[in-house]
Scaffold this active site. Structure first.
Site, PDB file in Angstrom:
ATOM      1  N   ARG A  80      38.983  34.937  50.818  1.00  0.00           N
ATOM      2  CA  ARG A  80      37.766  35.771  50.705  1.00  0.00           C
ATOM      3  C   ARG A  80      36.458  34.997  50.632  1.00  0.00           C
ATOM      4  NH1 ARG A  80      40.741  39.809  52.539  1.00  0.00           N
ATOM      5  NH2 ARG A  80      42.029  40.855  50.989  1.00  0.00           N
ATOM      6  N   ASP A  90      50.866  36.631  52.617  1.00  0.00           N
ATOM      7  CA  ASP A  90      49.766  37.547  52.945  1.00  0.00           C
ATOM      8  C   ASP A  90      49.001  37.940  51.676  1.00  0.00           C
ATOM      9  OD1 ASP A  90      47.982  39.137  54.323  1.00  0.00           O
ATOM     10  OD2 ASP A  90      49.386  40.775  54.684  1.00  0.00           O
ATOM     11  N   HIS A 132      42.091  42.190  46.163  1.00  0.00           N
ATOM     12  CA  HIS A 132      41.037  43.216  46.087  1.00  0.00           C
ATOM     13  C   HIS A 132      40.805  43.520  44.614  1.00  0.00           C
ATOM     14  CE1 HIS A 132      41.061  44.023  50.380  1.00  0.00           C
ATOM     15  NE2 HIS A 132      42.376  44.160  50.347  1.00  0.00           N
ATOM     16  N   GLY A 164      46.464  45.739  51.056  1.00  0.00           N
ATOM     17  CA  GLY A 164      46.737  44.374  50.638  1.00  0.00           C
ATOM     18  C   GLY A 164      47.176  44.231  49.202  1.00  0.00           C
TER      19      GLY A 164
END
Lengths: 319, 434
Positions: free
Chosen positions: B66, B307, B311, B326
């Site tokens: 991110r 993966d 969030h 996610g």
């Protein structure tokens, strides 16, 4: 109202969760309310002093008005919020909107939302009862309650009765809630319509899926039509309304395949001439407007049962 | 004075060198050595690994850090710490940052942050197309010069077959791997979970297996024609597994990964609309889950990759339809993989370790994932049986969107070392800057 004891829920989120006894508790209370509808003084004092908030984040006429009337019959104060009039258009989250409503001292929240699962989400977040007035394509429990209440008035015990649901099942919360309710009440359920809107996967819910209208209607005790939602479907689910009507629209000739005394139901709003011929919708076999009336008493029962559970469960706090 | 490391009395498992034996592991100045002199032993930092497994540090070729642009979710600092806490010493971060890593400046910014903040080895990837829009190739050659290890439009699968073909041909010229998130967008508009009995019941829009199968087929065909290798990310569908199996049998240069959540969970886990079970591709049916495990066992799927997709709680605490896709995975990957593969009896421990070390490293030619003498001393020491309760509040990751929160799992990293330096001691990150 002795069936009261069967009801211990704060919320009504799905029909799937309910037991047969809970369904019966709602029906018996609704039947008792129905007798009061013919009085000139229709108002009952049961929820006097309570505030009910209807948070309707998707368009609705029938359900919203029926909830408002049901609340008023029980002497509750009602506030209705629609999506355009809410802070959700300013980007407020559903969570914050709901917590604010609770902090405004609402006693019960009725929610309609396009996102499946949002009533469950709010019921876990809020202390006050939450009633699902339709969540996306998931469930519309009070619609199924009024539908099965109407069916029982007309057909009696539903054990072994054949009920066919015809139309857009895939996108229908009404169909899903009715499938659960009818199965719990012992009815045999057949789903019919084009394969794109009635996938075979529905058979995992214990129903029969047919794409041949004649066998789907044969010997049915009742037919529930669903509105073809042309605002939701593009041309990929069926080619045109005309083709839908020619293959799956209910007309007099096809209605003759039903049992002679079979009833015709529709949750509204109807598209006259699309899923049903106009004269059939107005015929003696149609119970469409009775469904609407029964929607008031079924919702009165749900409101009172959920609000009363809350009152009981809150007692230890105040003692 | 050189820095000497001596890890004693562990079960040393190094699948790339066919090593699985009780023993010791040694490093001098950050590099593994075969043995230590008596003098070196005297000055060595000693880690007692009795009862523990000593393995190459894990390699995760699919994480989202991110940074830049979404550091409220994660950063290179926090994400690399989450890696260390999970036993990972090398991770590969995806380019769907804000802005996307489709240009040299952004890659350099990422590289700067890695040098400044990372506690494990972090390698960036670049985009296949500009702005990940699927319309025009990014400056792939320039991105390679600043150190990307692969290109991918992860999460935004290239839909245009011509562009995908040219990207493969172009990247193949540099021997640069191409990774693809296999999803036909036309079949998955507004889809939020697996299409099946559960999506039907829950009234949620389904993401059919066919959307993955179609792109896996497309990629297989393009790899066969171009002879450029494609790595298929997080395979979730049973038919996709069999497509890959047959393509590999025909010698087509493809590879594939599976995520811990796809070997552990099914779509039934969405039944309460918990958005910590919302991911893309979605978790599927039991028959798919079994097929993914079989694919890992017979080598159809080459490795495990998490993966890891952080969030924040306020982004995930939403209506299911509206929450982002996610789940985070690095701090639970070892335990979840152990539970579902080793403890479940599907494979032995060295095989699982190979799926998390040498095999993923080989796909992107990272030169990691072994305990060979001379290699950098990137090491994970773990207890495969330690039982612990997942508490996402205690994670190193900045986010807590973990499907296993509150659950009891077995297997936990006790020491993570990068170039011989201890960065995770089983309880905390040992920061080089104190």
């Amino acid at each position: 109202m002795t069936d009261h004891q069967a009801w211990t829920r704060k919320d009504l989120i799905t029909i799937e969760d309910l037991s047969r006894e809970e369904l019966e508790a709602i029906f018996s209370m609704a039947a008792a309310f129905k007798e009061t509808l013919t009085r000139s003084q229709k108002k009952l004092p049961s929820l006097r002093g309570k505030t009910i908030v209807n948070l309707f984040l998707e368009p609705s006429t029938r359900t919203r008005v029926a909830f408002e009337i049901a609340s008023k019959r029980l002497s509750a104060d009602v506030v209705t919020i629609t999506s355009q009039a809410s802070s959700l258009v300013k980007g407020e989250t559903l969570r914050d909107t709901a917590l604010n409503i609770q902090s405004l001292n609402a006693d019960l929240l009725v929610i309609r939302h396009s996102a499946p699962g949002s009533p469950l989400y709010l019921s876990r977040l809020l202390r006050i009862p939450v009633i699902n007035a339709g969540d996306g394509a998931h469930e519309h429990p009070t619609q199924a309650l009024l539908d099965t209440f109407t069916l029982r008035e007309k057909l009696g015990n539903l054990q072994g009765k054949k009920v066919t649901i015809l139309g857009d099942i895939l996108f229908s919360r009404v169909a899903r809630s009715n499938i659960w309710a009818l199965r719990k009440l012992g009815a045999d359920v057949t789903l019919a319509g084009p394969a794109t809107l009635v996938p075979k996967t529905f058979e995992s819910l214990g129903v029969t899926v047919l794409h041949d209208l004649k066998s789907a209607l044969a010997d049915a005790d009742a037919i529930m039509l669903l509105r073809i939602q042309h605002e939701r479907q593009s041309a990929i689910h069926f080619p045109s309304l005309g083709e839908y009507t020619s293959m799956f629209g209910l007309n007099k000739r096809r209605a003759a395949w039903l049992k002679p005394d079979a009833i015709i139901m529709h949750p509204g709003p109807i598209n006259r001439g699309v899923e049903i011929d106009s004269d059939l919708a107005d015929s003696d076999r149609s119970v469409i407007l009775e469904q609407v009336t029964n929607g008031i008493v079924c919702r009165m029962a749900v409101l009172l049962l959920c609000a009363s559970t809350q009152a009981i469960s809150q007692q230890p706090d105040t003692a | 004075m050189s820095d000497v490391l001596w890890i004693r009395n562990g079960r040393v498992v190094d699948p790339a060198n066919h090593r699985d034996e009780p023993g010791d592991l040694f490093a001098v100045d950050g590099l593994l050595v075969e043995s230590l002199s008596r003098a070196q032993k005297k000055s060595a930092r000693v880690i007692d690994a009795a009862g523990l497994v000593v393995a190459p540090g894990f390699v995760d070729i699919h994480v989202h850090l991110r940074e830049p642009g979404q550091t409220h979710k994660e950063s290179i600092a926090t994400g690399s710490r989450a890696a260390a806490a999970g036993g990972f010493t090398t991770i590969v971060c995806m380019p769907n940052t804000a802005p996307p890593a489709d240009n040299v400046g952004t890659i350099q910014q990422i590289q700067d942050a890695i040098r400044r903040d990372a506690v494990v080895n972090v390698h960036p990837t670049g985009c296949i197309t500009r702005n990940m829009a699927g319309e025009a190739l990014a400056n792939i050659g320039s991105l390679r010069k600043v150190g990307i290890v692969a290109i991918t439009d992860d999460g935004r699968c290239v839909q245009n077959n011509e562009i995908m073909r040219r990207a493969l041909e172009y990247a193949h010229m540099f021997n640069l791997p191409v990774m693809d998130h296999c999803q036909d967008a036309s079949l998955t508009e507004e889809a939020v979970m697996n299409e099946g009995c559960w999506s039907l019941r829950l009234g949620l829009k389904g993401w059919p297996n066919a959307a993955e199968d179609i792109i896996v087929s497309r990629n297989t065909i393009l790899a066969a024609y171009t002879q450029a290798s494609i790595h298929m990310q997080h395979i979730s569908s049973r038919y996709a597994v069999s497509l890959i199996r047959r393509a590999k049998a025909r010698g087509i240069p493809i590879s594939a990964e599976a995520s811990p959540h796809h070997i552990a969970l099914t779509d039934e886990s969405c039944r309460f609309y918990d958005t910590n079970f919302k991911m893309n591709p979605p978790v599927r049916e039991e028959i798919d889950r079994q097929a993914i495990i079989e694919g890992l066992l017979d080598g159809t799927l080459d490795c495990i990759a998490t993966d890891h997709a952080p969030h924040t709680d306020y982004e995930k605490d939403m209506e299911f339809d509206r929450a982002p896709f996610g789940v985070i995975g690095m701090e639970t990957a070892l335990a979840v993989s152990l539970e579902n593969l080793v403890h479940a009896g599907h494979c032995d421990l060295p095989f699982l370790i190979s799926l998390m070390t040498a095999k993923p490293s080989q796909i992107l030619r990272l030169g990691k994932g072994t305990l060979s003498p001379g290699a950098e001393a990137d090491i994970c020491v773990f207890d495969p049986d330690e039982s612990w309760v997942v508490d996402s509040d205690r994670f190193q990751s900045r986010s807590a969107n973990c499907p296993w929160n509150g659950q009891r799992l077995r297997g936990r990293a006790r020491f993570t070392l990068v170039r011989g330096r201890l960065v995770w001691d089983g309880q905390q990150i040992l920061d080089p800057d104190g």
